[in-house]
Enzyme design. Structure first.
Site, PDB file in Angstrom:
ATOM      1  N   HIS A  12      45.394  46.341  84.349  1.00  0.00           N
ATOM      2  CA  HIS A  12      45.169  45.756  83.039  1.00  0.00           C
ATOM      3  C   HIS A  12      43.983  44.805  83.053  1.00  0.00           C
ATOM      4  O   HIS A  12      43.851  43.957  82.174  1.00  0.00           O
ATOM      5  CB  HIS A  12      46.426  45.023  82.560  1.00  0.00           C
ATOM      6  CG  HIS A  12      47.562  45.945  82.258  1.00  0.00           C
ATOM      7  ND1 HIS A  12      48.286  46.571  83.238  1.00  0.00           N
ATOM      8  CD2 HIS A  12      48.051  46.378  81.083  1.00  0.00           C
ATOM      9  CE1 HIS A  12      49.203  47.342  82.680  1.00  0.00           C
ATOM     10  NE2 HIS A  12      49.088  47.245  81.373  1.00  0.00           N
ATOM     11  N   GLU A  56      46.858  58.229  74.121  1.00  0.00           N
ATOM     12  CA  GLU A  56      45.435  57.904  73.932  1.00  0.00           C
ATOM     13  C   GLU A  56      44.555  59.130  73.850  1.00  0.00           C
ATOM     14  O   GLU A  56      43.636  59.194  73.046  1.00  0.00           O
ATOM     15  CB  GLU A  56      44.920  57.024  75.083  1.00  0.00           C
ATOM     16  CG  GLU A  56      45.327  55.574  75.008  1.00  0.00           C
ATOM     17  CD  GLU A  56      46.742  55.357  75.469  1.00  0.00           C
ATOM     18  OE1 GLU A  56      47.354  56.334  75.928  1.00  0.00           O
ATOM     19  OE2 GLU A  56      47.222  54.230  75.389  1.00  0.00           O
TER      20      GLU A  56
END
Lengths: 390, 394
Positions: free
Chosen positions: B199, B130
């Site tokens: 998450h 990322e």
């Protein structure tokens, strides 16, 4: 390199020096000259380029001139910093000039360069002028980033110079993004993403290298190895200080970064390689005379003998001076005159930059967004500073 | 490069329940943003009269601007995909970066089929990196492309925080305006169904302080498509917050092209008694609570703020001037959340209009637990919203 090329790189302000050089028949010459680099190139999974570099007397004199301007600028910045006209962080490049100048000689303005915070000289090499450089350092309106960036944020979009970044290593993924855009638009150009030996240990470098190799991007990662990441010597920070090998599956080349001709050769080789085959790593073995920044004396982690030793044996400007004198391209007096001119030019630029005003308070709110949305912004007192984001 | 239209102007056009004149405008010229010229307030006031009766009848209604045709039904992720496809067809500089967006089709199918349509150079499968691919997106934007960067889950973008904050948000400023960074950073966030703490991140509170960044949260297929298009066309970096649980919402959206205003809030249900400000998934909890409240005799005004940075203080202010009571219902954590900033903004600007303290219902300041009842207790539930309104309107 033709006289026209000389003029391209020497803006009007330097006209006197140009006139001086044009008057001499020999040194303005564009007759090719082949010079051997100081040491051969060491390579990693690629055949190194030849040690013999083709150049011209005119180009060598340009090298001398450009590097001397950079040297003078950095020394002047040192004084300005001590006089408290430059504040904050100021990272000086003296000693490393050959990398900026040699790289520029090998490429065109359609290639992109991105570097970290030691960017004053790279800005000059890309066509930036002294006045806007000093003005930016002093936080004035005439600065290249309008006084809002500072020493670590020099940019020149029209010359494809993308700065100017304070966070160590973050510019390398940006550089790979620039290379991606070049490939996307099918431009036949490459991106040079510069970083230091300290940044070479950043994970995002390896991430970006992996992606660049996968997508075959024309990215050239250039490690300007001045052997110290601020106060930490390279052997204390990197298990493997052979930075040109750390691309692993990506080819690499180790270059004497104090030899401007070697730098030129390597960059030329790297550009061709990157456009054809994808990323390549260059390690420039170079040295900085100043400390990491003006807050660092630079002598607590290395000896003065080491610094003066490098200055005596490997100084890039002295090397070119010897070359010029050996090939009789100019006399010592002429070189001295050039240096005097440069000194004056730099002093004039500082004086001019000092005249530039400090940015208006309304500048606080400009360029936050490309186009704002009529949102009102105000300072704590709500009276003095009030602006509608334009 | 295709001309980017100017979106940073006040009055919207293609938001729900605007009069038919707006609908006619929206049918015309393909790429022109059908947004009225800037003006701080006058333009809005003129074009925004809404017939209350028409709205109060359907509280959850996804009513559209008067559309010439019937429209077509889509799921929210399909609406996002439609927007992406439309923009990529028109503007060759739009490209997509993300993990599994290409050959796999996207983990939430937002990019399904795009790789076949546009090729591997425009829909790029990145490795799991990322930090660097966000940085690469920013670099590509500096050089004139318009990347849409997907975080497979918003939470993963924390790894790219430096790139988002220092480079994406600030390069336009530090370069004195030389570079613009027209990226869209998008991805699903929010508390899902027992996905675990890492998450279930809500990053809107983390990113809200970054200067130079714009943030929007979509909540319906209609506004998802419109906001995605607006975000892609915007010259500023925009973070588009989607929600894991909203991808399968179904709604009929217009066949004609439309683009929404990034800085505008959406009036979901006009009312008189209290202004409820919410966004993303909590909108649905609020509307569920609104049913109960209406039965109890309350008349809540529900506004989906949509624009998390900057706040649409115009719409919000008009509402407060009418109702004098505010309840904020958000999904991010209480501490340093969007509600905290919104509260400050309301107090600064509309203090004199308030008849009661501003209430803010947020998620608990805890990592989201796995066990279902605990997870439910982490976020705001409709019963709490009803109780809060009852308290405010006492």
């Amino acid at each position: 390199m033709a006289a026209a090329a000389l003029l391209r790189r020497v803006p009007a302000a330097r006209a006197p020096a140009t006139a001086l050089m044009a008057a001499r028949a020999i040194s303005g010459s564009t007759a090719p000259l082949t010079i051997e680099t100081s040491v051969p190139f060491t390579s990693h999974i690629v055949d190194p380029p030849s040690r013999d570099v083709t150049t011209t007397p005119a180009e060598i004199l340009t090298f001398f001139h450009d590097m001397s301007v950079m040297r003078r600028m950095e020394i002047a910045a040192d004084s300005l910093y001590k006089a408290k006209l430059i504040r904050g962080f100021c990272h000086l490049y003296d000693g490393q000039e050959a990398v900026a100048v040699g790289m520029e000689a090998a490429i065109t303005r359609s290639d992109s360069i991105i570097t970290a915070y030691r960017d004053h000289c790279t800005y000059l090499a890309r066509g930036g002028d002294l006045v806007s450089a000093f003005a930016e350092l002093m936080g004035r309106q005439a600065g290249c980033s309008r006084g809002k960036g500072g020493s670590m944020h020099f940019y020149k979009k029209d010359a494809n110079f993308y700065g100017g970044h304070g966070i160590v290593g973050a510019q390398v993924p940006l550089g790979c993004g620039l290379a991606f855009a070049q490939k996307y638009r099918k431009e036949e150009s490459a991106t040079f993403a510069l970083y230091g030996d300290g940044a070479a240990n950043q994970g995002q470098l390896f991430e970006a290298l992996n992606i660049s190799a996968l997508w075959k991007l024309p990215a050239i990662l250039v490690c300007e190895n001045n052997h110290y990441g601020m106060g930490t010597a390279e052997w204390r920070a990197a298990k493997s200080p052979a930075y040109y090998k750390r691309g692993d599956y990506v080819p690499g080349l180790k270059v004497d970064g104090m030899d401007v001709l070697a730098v030129k050769q390597a960059c030329k080789f790297a550009k061709e390689h990157a456009i054809a085959n994808g990323p390549i790593v260059l390690e420039m073995d170079t040295y900085r005379y100043h400390g990491h920044s003006m807050s660092d004396p630079g002598s607590t982690y290395r000896t003065r003998d080491e610094i003066s030793g490098v200055r005596q044996e490997r100084d890039p400007i002295e090397r070119v001076r010897k070359l010029i004198l050996a090939h009789d391209l100019a006399t010592p007096a002429e070189l001295k005159d050039m240096e005097k001119e440069i000194r004056k030019e730099v002093d004039d630029a500082i004086a001019k930059a000092k005249e530039s005003p400090i940015p208006d308070t309304s500048e606080l709110f400009t360029n936050v967004y490309v186009k704002g949305f009529g949102v009102e912004s105000f300072g704590a007192d709500r009276k003095e500073l009030r602006a509608t984001l334009p | 490069m295709a001309a980017a239209s100017s979106l940073h102007v006040a009055a919207p056009v293609a938001t729900p329940r605007v009069g038919s004149s707006a609908g006619n405008r929206s049918a015309s010229a393909a790429r022109v943003v059908r947004v009225a010229a800037a003006g701080s307030g006058a333009a809005r006031a003129g074009g925004r009269l809404v017939a209350r009766a028409a709205v109060a009848a359907k509280e959850n209604s996804p009513a559209r601007a008067a559309s010439k045709s019937d429209g077509h039904e889509v799921l929210l992720f399909e609406a996002l995909r439609e927007a992406l496809i439309e923009e990529m067809k028109v503007d060759p500089t739009v490209c997509v970066f993300g993990e599994d967006v290409g050959h796999y089709g996207g983990s939430y199918k937002v990019t399904k089929g795009l790789a076949e349509m546009f090729g591997d150079l425009r829909v790029l499968d990145t490795p799991i990196a990322e930090n660097s691919f966000t940085g690469m997106g920013v670099g590509a934007a500096m050089k004139g492309l318009r990347p849409v960067i997907e975080g497979m889950n918003m939470g993963f973008l924390l790894l790219a925080y430096n790139q988002i904050s220092n480079n994406c948000g600030m390069l336009h400023y530090t370069s004195g305006g030389q570079f613009k960074i027209p990226v869209v950073i998008r991805g699903p966030g929010g508390v899902g169904r027992q996905l675990g703490a890492e998450h279930s991140q809500r990053l809107e509170s983390y990113f809200q302080s970054i200067p130079g960044l714009q943030m929007v949260a979509c909540s319906t297929p209609y506004n998802a498509k419109g906001l995605m298009k607006a975000a892609i066309r915007s010259e500023n970096p925009v973070v588009l917050f989607e929600h894991v649980l909203l991808y399968n919402l179904k709604e009929k959206i217009p066949d004609e092209e439309y683009v929404l205003c990034l800085e505008e809030a959406e009036m979901v249900r006009p009312g008189e008694h209290v202004t409820i400000l919410t966004y993303s998934r909590m909108r649905y909890h609020v509307m569920q609570a609104a049913k109960t409240l209406v039965n109890k005799g309350y008349d809540p005004e529900v506004i989906d703020i949509r624009s998390l940075k900057p706040f649409d203080l115009h719409t919000i202010g008009n509402s407060i001037k009418k109702t004098h009571r505010v309840l904020i219902v958000e999904e991010c954590m209480r501490t340093g959340g969007i509600g905290a900033s919104l509260r400050s903004a309301i107090i600064d600007n509309f203090w004199d209009y308030l008849d009661a303290p501003i209430m803010c219902l947020s998620s608990q300041d805890v990592p989201t637990p796995y066990a279902a009842p605990l997870e439910d207790a982490t976020v705001v539930q409709p019963a709490q919203i009803v109780a809060a309104v009852e308290q405010i309107c006492r």
